[in-house]
Design an enzyme around this catalytic site. Sequence first.
Site, PDB file in Angstrom:
ATOM      1  N   LYS A 113       5.133 -11.013  -5.420  1.00 29.20           N
ATOM      2  CA  LYS A 113       5.601  -9.743  -4.846  1.00 29.20           C
ATOM      3  C   LYS A 113       5.337  -8.646  -5.851  1.00 29.20           C
ATOM      4  O   LYS A 113       5.268  -8.895  -7.055  1.00 29.20           O
ATOM      5  CB  LYS A 113       7.115  -9.820  -4.583  1.00 29.20           C
ATOM      6  CG  LYS A 113       7.565  -8.897  -3.472  1.00 29.20           C
ATOM      7  CD  LYS A 113       7.221  -9.498  -2.134  1.00 29.20           C
ATOM      8  CE  LYS A 113       7.820  -8.741  -0.988  1.00 29.20           C
ATOM      9  NZ  LYS A 113       7.789  -9.576   0.233  1.00 29.20           N
TER      10      LYS A 113
HETATM   11  N1  GLU Z   1       5.702  -8.498   2.847  1.00 31.30           N
HETATM   12  C1  GLU Z   1       5.606  -9.480   3.885  1.00 31.30           C
HETATM   13  C2  GLU Z   1       6.598 -10.602   3.649  1.00 31.30           C
HETATM   14  O1  GLU Z   1       7.602 -10.414   3.021  1.00 31.30           O
HETATM   15  C3  GLU Z   1       4.178  -9.950   4.091  1.00 31.30           C
HETATM   16  C4  GLU Z   1       3.549 -10.647   2.930  1.00 31.30           C
HETATM   17  C5  GLU Z   1       2.075 -10.953   3.126  1.00 31.30           C
HETATM   18  O2  GLU Z   1       1.577 -10.747   4.223  1.00 31.30           O
HETATM   19  O3  GLU Z   1       1.461 -11.390   2.156  1.00 31.30           O
HETATM   20  O4  GLU Z   1       6.449 -11.677   4.154  1.00 31.30           O
END
Ligand code: GLU
Length: 423
Positions: A113
């Site tokens: 993240k």
């Molecule tokens: N931010 C989204 C999540 O928390 C998508 C992450 C992604 O597509 O890599 O799942």
Amino acid sequence: MSTAEAASHLRENPFELARAQLRKVGEVFAIDPNLIRILSQCKKAVEVSIPVSMDDGSIEAFNGYRVTHNIARGPSKGGIRYHPDVTLDEVKSLAMWMTWKCALMGLPFGGAKGGVICNPKTLSMGELERLTRRYTSEIINDIGPERDIPAPDVGTDGRVMAWIFDTYSMNKGHSVLGVVTGKPLSVGGSLGREEATARGSLYCIQSLAGKRGMRVDEYSVAIQGFGNVGAHLARLLHGEGAKVVAVSDSRGGVYNPKGIDVPAALAHKQERGTLAGLANAEAVTNDELVELPCDIFAPCALEQVVTEENADRVKAQIICEGANGPVTPSADAILEDRGVLVLPDVLANAGGVVVSYFEWVQGLQEYFWREEEVNAKLHDIVARAFEETWAAQERYATSMRMAAYGLAVQRVAEATTTRGLYP
Ligand code: GLU
């Protein structure tokens, strides 16, 4: 900015909560404590300063992070959040949840993240672009199609992903489609990606309804958050005949026990940038929305909205976690005692990363699929993960959250053991 807005939504340290969840999973599923110790830590955390020329001629220095929790099953995957409350520990917890989410879905990814402490709503388009390009440059050696693949999260969208794709590609000297997902269709995005998170939530609700001999059109739903997840979920559930009784954005919500006119709410938000003043609905605060009478409460905004303080006042019998971490572990315990079923984040909002995976595959192959193909494959993966979680929940006589996390942690633990500890 009012005091209410200035107070962080994080009442408890999210990384401590995520680690406590992991320890509990270790006990329930009898996972080797040595593995739990490895998985309690993030593999890598990068902190960067992001100097940005502001429109008024001044220079602002923002702080940003990119954290990889684990890569045992493949390159790390996870969104980038732009929000004033971002902290390193928040990003670490979100990275850990991405590891579990990708493993539960059976994707060949680990978890990551990113986050930048900023308020994207007060930045001009130029400031946002300069911030994004500089942040990308600062983490350019940490990301890549085989290394770590960002995507949108709270406060970022396809436009931001396009700038990341362009900055990375300009530095490499050629277009690198697989470096980031959630891109606009014009630059290698996937059909169906934008609504994929909400579509995955819908599939989970449909699967659960099936288990209970119900249909989606028999449910009333309150949805918190009207961004990429909440707005699409409201639209999809309304389309399936469910009664959406409340929706909200960061400033507050609107409620009508007979049902909100969802197309009107979407148009109102599009035209005025707010849900306030929507016809045939009364104003409610985001705190009140949590406690409204309805069958399903879908928190689709930020973490820690159902806590030990309000968990006993939730009226819904089902909580569908469109957001990451909206229910704290102490709230989980109260809800479980009360028989409220929580569809956990790693299952209920995994549709986004599943179609991100499809986008990455399509980008690597330079071969793009039809929307029906994307949605059908998404349904296969989410419905299978739901069934596996349901079966594990019955087998271990535990909650859907523990079952989902348990399956995921077992898969990551197995990959780690099979690879062996280096050196
Ligand atoms: N931010 C989204 C999540 O928390 C998508 C992450 C992604 O597509 O890599 O799942």
